[in-house]
Design a protein around this motif. Structure first.
Motif, mmCIF file in Angstrom:
data_model
loop_
_atom_site.group_PDB
_atom_site.id
_atom_site.type_symbol
_atom_site.label_atom_id
_atom_site.label_comp_id
_atom_site.label_asym_id
_atom_site.label_seq_id
_atom_site.Cartn_x
_atom_site.Cartn_y
_atom_site.Cartn_z
ATOM 1 N N MET A 94 0.838 -1.201 0.000
ATOM 2 C CA MET A 94 0.000 0.000 0.000
ATOM 3 C C MET A 94 0.874 1.254 0.000
ATOM 4 O O MET A 94 0.683 2.161 -0.817
ATOM 5 C CB MET A 94 -0.906 -0.016 1.235
ATOM 6 C CG MET A 94 -1.726 1.233 1.412
ATOM 7 S SD MET A 94 -2.708 1.166 2.927
ATOM 8 C CE MET A 94 -1.467 1.543 4.155
ATOM 9 N N ILE A 95 1.864 1.297 0.904
ATOM 10 C CA ILE A 95 2.690 2.493 1.028
ATOM 11 C C ILE A 95 3.537 2.688 -0.236
ATOM 12 O O ILE A 95 3.673 3.798 -0.745
ATOM 13 C CB ILE A 95 3.538 2.410 2.316
ATOM 14 C CG1 ILE A 95 2.605 2.468 3.526
ATOM 15 C CG2 ILE A 95 4.576 3.521 2.368
ATOM 16 C CD1 ILE A 95 3.257 2.149 4.838
ATOM 17 N N TRP A 141 2.826 1.669 -3.270
ATOM 18 C CA TRP A 141 1.982 2.078 -4.396
ATOM 19 C C TRP A 141 1.501 3.526 -4.230
ATOM 20 O O TRP A 141 1.541 4.308 -5.172
ATOM 21 C CB TRP A 141 0.776 1.127 -4.506
ATOM 22 C CG TRP A 141 -0.081 1.445 -5.687
ATOM 23 C CD1 TRP A 141 0.177 1.155 -6.989
ATOM 24 C CD2 TRP A 141 -1.326 2.151 -5.676
ATOM 25 N NE1 TRP A 141 -0.825 1.641 -7.797
ATOM 26 C CE2 TRP A 141 -1.761 2.247 -7.023
ATOM 27 C CE3 TRP A 141 -2.114 2.705 -4.672
ATOM 28 C CZ2 TRP A 141 -2.958 2.883 -7.378
ATOM 29 C CZ3 TRP A 141 -3.304 3.333 -5.026
ATOM 30 C CH2 TRP A 141 -3.717 3.422 -6.367
ATOM 31 N N MET A 142 1.094 3.909 -3.028
ATOM 32 C CA MET A 142 0.549 5.253 -2.818
ATOM 33 C C MET A 142 1.612 6.331 -2.962
ATOM 34 O O MET A 142 1.389 7.351 -3.600
ATOM 35 C CB MET A 142 -0.094 5.346 -1.433
ATOM 36 C CG MET A 142 -1.415 4.623 -1.349
ATOM 37 S SD MET A 142 -2.080 4.684 0.308
ATOM 38 C CE MET A 142 -3.561 3.727 0.064
ATOM 39 N N ASN A 143 2.778 6.125 -2.293
ATOM 40 C CA ASN A 143 3.779 7.194 -2.226
ATOM 41 C C ASN A 143 4.830 7.122 -3.333
ATOM 42 O O ASN A 143 5.510 8.112 -3.587
ATOM 43 C CB ASN A 143 4.474 7.206 -0.863
ATOM 44 C CG ASN A 143 3.593 7.790 0.234
ATOM 45 O OD1 ASN A 143 3.934 7.750 1.390
ATOM 46 N ND2 ASN A 143 2.440 8.332 -0.129
ATOM 47 N N ASP A 156 1.501 5.864 -7.414
ATOM 48 C CA ASP A 156 0.273 6.560 -7.805
ATOM 49 C C ASP A 156 0.386 8.075 -7.697
ATOM 50 O O ASP A 156 -0.117 8.797 -8.549
ATOM 51 C CB ASP A 156 -0.895 6.066 -6.949
ATOM 52 C CG ASP A 156 -2.224 6.541 -7.506
ATOM 53 O OD1 ASP A 156 -2.445 6.344 -8.713
ATOM 54 O OD2 ASP A 156 -3.018 7.117 -6.752
ATOM 55 N N TYR A 157 1.000 8.593 -6.652
ATOM 56 C CA TYR A 157 1.127 10.046 -6.484
ATOM 57 C C TYR A 157 2.430 10.320 -5.751
ATOM 58 O O TYR A 157 2.495 10.199 -4.532
ATOM 59 C CB TYR A 157 -0.071 10.608 -5.705
ATOM 60 C CG TYR A 157 -0.222 12.111 -5.845
ATOM 61 C CD1 TYR A 157 0.760 12.979 -5.366
ATOM 62 C CD2 TYR A 157 -1.340 12.670 -6.452
ATOM 63 C CE1 TYR A 157 0.638 14.338 -5.513
ATOM 64 C CE2 TYR A 157 -1.482 14.039 -6.593
ATOM 65 C CZ TYR A 157 -0.483 14.875 -6.122
ATOM 66 O OH TYR A 157 -0.623 16.226 -6.256
ATOM 67 N N ILE A 171 5.343 12.279 -4.028
ATOM 68 C CA ILE A 171 5.636 13.569 -3.382
ATOM 69 C C ILE A 171 7.075 13.499 -2.903
ATOM 70 O O ILE A 171 7.438 12.564 -2.189
ATOM 71 C CB ILE A 171 4.728 13.835 -2.156
ATOM 72 C CG1 ILE A 171 3.257 13.604 -2.489
ATOM 73 C CG2 ILE A 171 4.925 15.248 -1.635
ATOM 74 C CD1 ILE A 171 2.358 13.583 -1.272
ATOM 75 N N MET A 189 11.573 7.713 -2.869
ATOM 76 C CA MET A 189 10.115 7.640 -2.957
ATOM 77 C C MET A 189 9.578 6.505 -2.083
ATOM 78 O O MET A 189 8.514 6.603 -1.512
ATOM 79 C CB MET A 189 9.685 7.422 -4.403
ATOM 80 C CG MET A 189 9.829 8.664 -5.244
ATOM 81 S SD MET A 189 8.855 10.008 -4.565
ATOM 82 C CE MET A 189 9.455 11.338 -5.572
ATOM 83 N N GLY A 195 10.962 3.508 6.309
ATOM 84 C CA GLY A 195 9.867 4.431 6.613
ATOM 85 C C GLY A 195 8.527 3.719 6.569
ATOM 86 O O GLY A 195 7.594 4.088 7.278
ATOM 87 N N PRO A 252 7.071 0.995 10.205
ATOM 88 C CA PRO A 252 6.157 1.129 11.363
ATOM 89 C C PRO A 252 4.681 0.885 11.038
ATOM 90 O O PRO A 252 4.044 0.079 11.722
ATOM 91 C CB PRO A 252 6.434 2.540 11.867
ATOM 92 C CG PRO A 252 7.834 2.827 11.435
ATOM 93 C CD PRO A 252 7.988 2.139 10.112
ATOM 94 N N PRO A 253 4.101 1.502 9.971
ATOM 95 C CA PRO A 253 2.689 1.182 9.705
ATOM 96 C C PRO A 253 2.491 -0.287 9.326
ATOM 97 O O PRO A 253 1.481 -0.889 9.724
ATOM 98 C CB PRO A 253 2.332 2.090 8.523
ATOM 99 C CG PRO A 253 3.345 3.164 8.518
ATOM 100 C CD PRO A 253 4.601 2.580 9.072
ATOM 101 N N TYR A 313 4.218 -2.848 10.359
ATOM 102 C CA TYR A 313 4.343 -3.594 11.623
ATOM 103 C C TYR A 313 3.017 -3.560 12.374
ATOM 104 O O TYR A 313 2.531 -4.592 12.865
ATOM 105 C CB TYR A 313 5.453 -2.916 12.418
ATOM 106 C CG TYR A 313 5.751 -3.436 13.795
ATOM 107 C CD1 TYR A 313 6.712 -4.423 13.984
ATOM 108 C CD2 TYR A 313 5.131 -2.893 14.914
ATOM 109 C CE1 TYR A 313 7.026 -4.859 15.254
ATOM 110 C CE2 TYR A 313 5.443 -3.331 16.188
ATOM 111 C CZ TYR A 313 6.391 -4.313 16.354
ATOM 112 O OH TYR A 313 6.707 -4.742 17.614
ATOM 113 N N GLU A 314 2.403 -2.384 12.431
ATOM 114 C CA GLU A 314 1.113 -2.267 13.126
ATOM 115 C C GLU A 314 0.043 -3.086 12.405
ATOM 116 O O GLU A 314 -0.791 -3.726 13.050
ATOM 117 C CB GLU A 314 0.677 -0.806 13.226
ATOM 118 C CG GLU A 314 1.668 0.122 13.956
ATOM 119 C CD GLU A 314 1.936 -0.266 15.403
ATOM 120 O OE1 GLU A 314 1.073 -0.918 16.017
ATOM 121 O OE2 GLU A 314 3.029 0.067 15.907
ATOM 122 N N LEU A 315 0.071 -3.071 11.065
ATOM 123 C CA LEU A 315 -0.939 -3.840 10.320
ATOM 124 C C LEU A 315 -0.727 -5.345 10.486
ATOM 125 O O LEU A 315 -1.686 -6.112 10.486
ATOM 126 C CB LEU A 315 -0.920 -3.460 8.837
ATOM 127 C CG LEU A 315 -1.530 -2.089 8.514
ATOM 128 C CD1 LEU A 315 -1.373 -1.772 7.036
ATOM 129 C CD2 LEU A 315 -3.005 -2.036 8.892
#
Lengths: 472, 179
Positions: B75-76, B78-80, B83-84, B86, B93, B98, B101-102, B104-106
């Motif tokens: 997800m991270i 593909w999103m960052n 797909d878009y 920044i 990218m 980075g 952490p998310p 790990y939580e998932l």
């Protein structure tokens, strides 16, 4: 259901092998169910109303403050340049830290086979959930435009934008929401057998329906217990790294920045120890009055209070070590900014925050070295409140003292909270105590099935159960 | 409820953990399959006494955890990074550090869903109805009594023989439960 005796016969243990029991007075299984259920089945005590009414009023105050803040803007708080984080972030960290003791008791002590946890885990887990709810309000409000909070979640929108996952603030969103969800599920799974007990005891149709609905048709079948215990063990195994990660990630909100006093690798372990320390303070503050109000002295015994004081002492020593180590690192770093920050922390205009933190978190817990003090309920209760206060000041020192004298002296400014800050904080106590009082009145406050499991007669090899004392 | 209700099984009551544990061993050794022990808390050693295998909940949790970690990382990324994009502070990218952490939580979140979902699925819960819950004495299974239940559906079941076995196992109160 009380045709059976409330006490069981336990043969004497050979001299030198005695241990202080987990349940006093050799209480029977039936006595434990009856005693705990009485809190929900008996008449509402007067003290409950005396606590509930002020809690509801404070909850109303919280609603009013949030309404005012949403309508007007974050300017109603004392946050301003350079102190852009104020009471909102202090209270967020303070509340979420309190939650950590609940998970430590329910998960880490379960993995460590600390059987005493059974008497306090249900109430401590409830405390965790309600504390995380109080904490969650702050970051949601702090963003300013509350109606855009959903931008924090990776939801496809008309803008085609996604959250920026390199920011620790996004990590925080995932950590806190996972922590809340998993804590709630863990608590609920633990409740299922006790909800079945409430269903089987219920005298009215409404109670039978609601307890029955949430008990999911639990029968106490061993084929079910077998899967249940495995699931419980896995949840404990998952909650342990979870709870350690949550406050680590909260600390990364600070540590990933470049500010002196924040940019330090000691933060994650130091925050976790502080969180457990403050959480045990709150557990003691809550359970010492409750055990006598609800007549639970045989279940939450002096031994339990004693052990919790020892955990508070141990974690208090860890945070004290961190407080001292921060100064040593600042001196050793050779960085002028670091050195200035720590001199300012101890001797600057907000020296009193540092003195409160050191006094309450480093000096006061040292009293727990003495058994006489650990066994004196009044003293322990007072000391536990000092721990709560001290940990609030720790976050004050980190957040406000870390910001109000930043790199450029021309930007320095003193920080003062507004009345809205203070009333919002008081209001979160209303939310916390309202939920806690409702919990203890409607749900079993003690994990009944678990407490039964640690009595001597629960062990099929124990003479109290008719066993021969041997092994398989 | 029909007038000529079908019997569900025999229910035998026990007072102590020791007696119910030994009774379970006897029923296991007699070769019954459709039977169970009911108790207010898990008794240590009962799985062995009943001849149960290790619970399979762990597999559900493991699958959940793997799904969670993969979801987070993909997800991270593909999103960052796809797909878009920044650019932030000249950082790459996508970096697994980075994104950790998310993810790990998932892992923990989906692992917990797997454990609870797996437990409920294996136990066939929630269940709105169970014949035993209508039995008067059975309410004590969450209080202070222990029960061994042998279902009529078991091929070895016979009303007289099974009753004798339970009596020999030490139960003083044996009743027939209706469907």
């Amino acid at each position: 259901m009380s045709e059976v005796a409330t006490q069981i016969k336990v043969p004497p243990v050979p001299a030198g092998l005695e241990r202080e029991p987990l349940v006093n007075n050799n209480r029977s299984f039936g006595w434990i169910s009856d005693r705990v259920s009485l809190i929900t089945e008996g008449k509402t005590p007067k003290w409950w109303w005396a606590a509930f009414v002020p809690s509801i009023i404070l909850l109303g105050l919280l609603g009013a403050m949030l309404f005012y803040q949403i309508n007007t803007g974050v300017g109603v708080w004392g946050n301003h340049h350079p102190t852009m984080w104020g009471w909102d972030i202090i209270n967020f960290v303070w509340w979420i830290g309190i939650g950590h003791a609940g998970t430590l008791i329910s998960a880490i002590l379960f993995l460590l086979r600390q059987r005493w946890r059974t008497a306090v885990n249900r109430a401590a887990e409830a405390m965790t959930i309600f504390a995380v709810m109080c904490a969650g309000i702050y970051p949601a409000m702090h963003v300013g435009r509350v109606w855009f909070d959903w931008w924090l979640f990776p939801i496809p929108t008309y803008q085609g934008l996604w959250p920026q996952f390199r920011s620790p603030l996004m990590w925080d969103v995932f950590a806190v929401s996972t922590y809340f969800t998993v804590s709630l599920l863990f608590w609920y799974v633990g409740l299922i057998p006790d909800l079945a007990m409430m269903r089987d005891r219920a005298k009215t149709k409404i109670k039978q329906f609601f307890y029955g609905l949430f008990a999911l048709g639990w029968t106490g079948s061993n084929r079910h217990w077998s899967n249940y215990e495995k699931a419980y063990l896995i949840l404990a195994g998952l909650s342990t790294p979870l709870v350690l990660s949550v406050h680590s990630i909260v600390s990364l909100d600070f540590a990933v920045s470049q500010l002196p006093g924040w940019h330090t690798t000691i933060f994650p372990p130091y925050f976790v120890a502080g969180a457990v320390f403050s959480g045990f303070g709150m557990v003691l503050t809550l359970l010492i009055p409750l055990r006598s109000m609800c007549h639970l002295e045989d279940i939450i015994t002096m031994r339990h209070i004693d052990v919790m004081c020892k955990v508070t002492l141990a974690t208090g020593c860890i945070v004290s070590y961190a407080y001292i180590m921060e100064f040593i690192i600042a001196w050793y770093s050779g960085s002028a900014m670091e050195k200035f920050h720590f001199m300012n922390r101890a001797l600057g205009p907000m020296w009193w925050g540092w003195v409160m933190m050191m006094g309450c978190n480093m000096v006061v817990p040292q009293l727990f070295w003495f058994k006489k003090i650990r066994r004196n309920l009044v003293v322990v209760f007072i000391l536990s409140i000092f721990v709560n206060i001290g940990m609030w000041f720790e976050r004050f020192v980190i957040v406000v003292v870390g910001l109000y004298r930043e790199f450029l002296p021309s930007s320095w400014d003193y920080y003062k909270p507004t009345w809205v800050d203070i009333c919002t904080y008081l209001g979160t106590f209303g939310l916390f105590f309202t939920l806690f009082l409702l919990f203890m009145r409607f749900l079993p406050m003690i994990a009944v099935s678990e407490v039964k499991g640690v009595t001597p007669q629960a062990d099929p090899h124990h003479p109290a159960a008719g066993g021969n004392g041997g092994h398989h | 409820m029909s007038a000529n209700a079908k019997p569900y099984g025999l229910i035998a009551e026990f007072d102590t953990t020791t007696s119910v544990l030994h009774a379970a061993e006897k029923v296991r050794d007699a070769g019954f399959r459709k039977w169970d022990v009911f108790m207010p808390f898990p008794i240590h050693g009962m799985d062995k006494a009943m001849g149960l295998k290790n619970s399979k909940v762990g597999w559900f949790s493991f699958l959940g955890g793997v799904t969670g970690y993969a979801t987070g990382m993909l997800m991270i990324w593909w999103m960052n990074a796809v797909d878009y994009q920044i650019i932030v502070g000249g950082k790459p990218m996508f970096s697994p550090h980075g994104a950790f952490p998310p993810s790990y939580e998932l892992t923990i979140l989906f692992g917990a869903f797997g454990a609870i979902g797996g437990m409920l699925f294996l136990n066939r819960l929630p269940k709105l109805h169970h014949p035993l819950l209508k039995h008067k004495r059975f309410a004590l299974a969450t209080h202070d009594k222990f029960f061994v239940v042998i279902e009529t559906a078991d091929p070895k079941y016979s009303e007289t023989e099974t009753r004798k076995l339970l009596e020999a196992a030490g139960s003083k109160r044996i009743e027939l439960v209706e469907e």
